[in-house]
Design an enzyme around this catalytic site. Structure first.
Site, PDB file in Angstrom:
ATOM      1  N   ARG A   1      -8.161  28.793 -55.120  1.00 51.74           N
ATOM      2  CA  ARG A   1      -7.746  27.984 -56.283  1.00 51.74           C
ATOM      3  C   ARG A   1      -6.317  27.479 -56.157  1.00 51.74           C
ATOM      4  O   ARG A   1      -5.955  26.455 -56.753  1.00 51.74           O
ATOM      5  CB  ARG A   1      -7.953  28.774 -57.586  1.00 51.74           C
ATOM      6  CG  ARG A   1      -9.412  28.836 -58.015  1.00 51.74           C
ATOM      7  CD  ARG A   1      -9.566  29.559 -59.343  1.00 51.74           C
ATOM      8  NE  ARG A   1      -9.138  30.937 -59.281  1.00 51.74           N
ATOM      9  CZ  ARG A   1      -9.903  31.952 -58.872  1.00 51.74           C
ATOM     10  NH1 ARG A   1     -11.148  31.729 -58.537  1.00 51.74           N
ATOM     11  NH2 ARG A   1      -9.438  33.183 -58.832  1.00 51.74           N
TER      12      ARG A   1
ATOM     13  N   GLU B   1      -6.471  42.570 -57.287  1.00 53.02           N
ATOM     14  CA  GLU B   1      -6.940  43.248 -58.499  1.00 53.02           C
ATOM     15  C   GLU B   1      -8.372  43.730 -58.313  1.00 53.02           C
ATOM     16  O   GLU B   1      -8.772  44.731 -58.870  1.00 53.02           O
ATOM     17  CB  GLU B   1      -6.829  42.276 -59.687  1.00 53.02           C
ATOM     18  CG  GLU B   1      -6.743  42.949 -61.034  1.00 53.02           C
ATOM     19  CD  GLU B   1      -6.688  41.943 -62.180  1.00 53.02           C
ATOM     20  OE1 GLU B   1      -6.676  40.734 -61.910  1.00 53.02           O
ATOM     21  OE2 GLU B   1      -6.692  42.394 -63.326  1.00 53.02           O
TER      22      GLU B   1
HETATM   23  P1  AMP Z   1      -3.259  39.646 -57.062  1.00 43.84           P
HETATM   24  O1  AMP Z   1      -3.194  39.723 -55.580  1.00 43.84           O
HETATM   25  O2  AMP Z   1      -3.682  40.924 -57.714  1.00 43.84           O
HETATM   26  O3  AMP Z   1      -1.944  39.108 -57.650  1.00 43.84           O
HETATM   27  O4  AMP Z   1      -4.409  38.613 -57.450  1.00 43.84           O
HETATM   28  C1  AMP Z   1      -4.157  37.261 -57.416  1.00 43.84           C
HETATM   29  C2  AMP Z   1      -5.321  36.480 -56.874  1.00 43.84           C
HETATM   30  O5  AMP Z   1      -6.572  36.923 -57.357  1.00 43.84           O
HETATM   31  C3  AMP Z   1      -5.174  35.037 -57.276  1.00 43.84           C
HETATM   32  O6  AMP Z   1      -5.433  34.238 -56.132  1.00 43.84           O
HETATM   33  C4  AMP Z   1      -6.204  34.820 -58.357  1.00 43.84           C
HETATM   34  O7  AMP Z   1      -6.948  33.654 -58.103  1.00 43.84           O
HETATM   35  C5  AMP Z   1      -7.125  36.034 -58.307  1.00 43.84           C
HETATM   36  N1  AMP Z   1      -7.166  36.771 -59.575  1.00 43.84           N
HETATM   37  C6  AMP Z   1      -6.749  38.043 -59.784  1.00 43.84           C
HETATM   38  N2  AMP Z   1      -6.961  38.450 -61.021  1.00 43.84           N
HETATM   39  C7  AMP Z   1      -7.504  37.404 -61.670  1.00 43.84           C
HETATM   40  C8  AMP Z   1      -7.926  37.185 -63.025  1.00 43.84           C
HETATM   41  N3  AMP Z   1      -7.830  38.140 -63.970  1.00 43.84           N
HETATM   42  N4  AMP Z   1      -8.428  35.967 -63.354  1.00 43.84           N
HETATM   43  C9  AMP Z   1      -8.532  35.002 -62.412  1.00 43.84           C
HETATM   44  N5  AMP Z   1      -8.151  35.142 -61.132  1.00 43.84           N
HETATM   45  C10 AMP Z   1      -7.645  36.335 -60.755  1.00 43.84           C
END
Ligand code: AMP
Length: 174
Positions: free
Chosen positions: A62, A99
Site C-alpha cells: 500500500r 503486527e
Molecule cells: P508494522 O511493521 O507493525 O509497523 O506494520 C506496518 C505495516 O503493516 C504497514 O505496511 C501496514 O500496511 C500494515 N498494517 C499493520 N497494522 C495494520 C492495521 N491495523 N491496519 C492496516 N494495515 C496495517
C-alpha cells in the site's frame, strides 16, 4: 470540516482482519475519492518541507500507492522496497516482524546513491518493524532520509521508538 478530519472520517475500521484482535484500517474509501486521495498525496508531499527530494521510497504494497503519486508531485524518482523474492536484480535485504506476522524486505542495490535525499513512505505505522527494516535498507545504501512519512500512525503501539532519530511524520493519528 478540517481536511484531516475529513480524511480521518473516511478511514474504515475492520475488526478482526486479517486475524482476531487486529483492527484493520481500511484506506480504500480515501483512494476511491478523487478529492480525498489528492489531499492525502498533497499532505504527504508536504512532509518533505522545503528540502528537494531525489527519490520517494515506497514500502510494498500500500505504500506504493502513495509514494508513486508523491514522487510525481515532487518531480522525484520512485523506488520500491518489496517483499522478498519480487525484485529481479541484486538486492540488500532486512527481516522484520509486523503486527501480524514476519517478513523480509528487499531493495535493489543501485536504487539509491549515497547521499541522495529520500522521502520514505508507507500507508500505516503500527509496531514500526516494517519501517525500521526499510530504514535499515536505506542506511545500507547510505541514503539521507529527510522524513519517514505515514498516512496513518497507530501511536499507541509506539512504532516511532523503533525509527531512531529520523524525522517522522503522520497525517492521521490514532
Ligand atoms: P508494522 O511493521 O507493525 O509497523 O506494520 C506496518 C505495516 O503493516 C504497514 O505496511 C501496514 O500496511 C500494515 N498494517 C499493520 N497494522 C495494520 C492495521 N491495523 N491496519 C492496516 N494495515 C496495517
Amino acid at each position: 470540516m478540517p481536511e484531516v478530519d475529513t480524511l480521518q472520517a473516511a478511514v474504515r475500521d475492520i475488526p478482526d482482519f486479517p486475524k482476531p484482535g487486529i483492527i484493520f484500517k481500511d484506506i480504500t474509501p480515501i483512494l476511491g475519492d478523487g478529492e480525498l486521495f489528492q489531499t492525502s498525496i498533497r499532505l504527504l508531499a508536504e512532509t518533505a518541507g522545503s528540502t528537494p527530494i531525489d527519490k520517494v521510497v515506497g514500502i510494498d504494497a500500500r505504500g506504493f500507492i502513495f509514494a508513486a503519486a508523491v514522487a510525481d508531485r515532487l518531480k522525484a524518482g520512485f523506488v520500491p522496497i518489496r517483499k522478498k523474492g519480487k525484485l529481479p536484480w541484486k538486492t540488500h535485504e532486512a527481516s522484520y516482524t509486523l503486527e501480524y506476522g514476519e517478513a523480509v524486505v528487499e531493495i535493489h542495490q543501485d536504487a539509491v546513491k549515497p547521499g541522495e535525499k529520500i522521502l520514505l513512505i508507507d500507508d500505516l505505522l503500527a509496531t514500526g518493524g516494517t519501517a525500521a527494516a526499510a530504514v535499515s535498507l536505506l542506511g545500507q545504501l547510505k541514503a539521507e532520509i529527510v522524513s519517514v512519512s505515514f498516512l496513518i500512525e497507530l501511536s499507541f503501539l509506539e512504532g516511532r521508538a523503533r525509527l531512531g532519530d529520523h524525522s517522522i511524520a503522520s497525517i492521521l493519528s490514532y
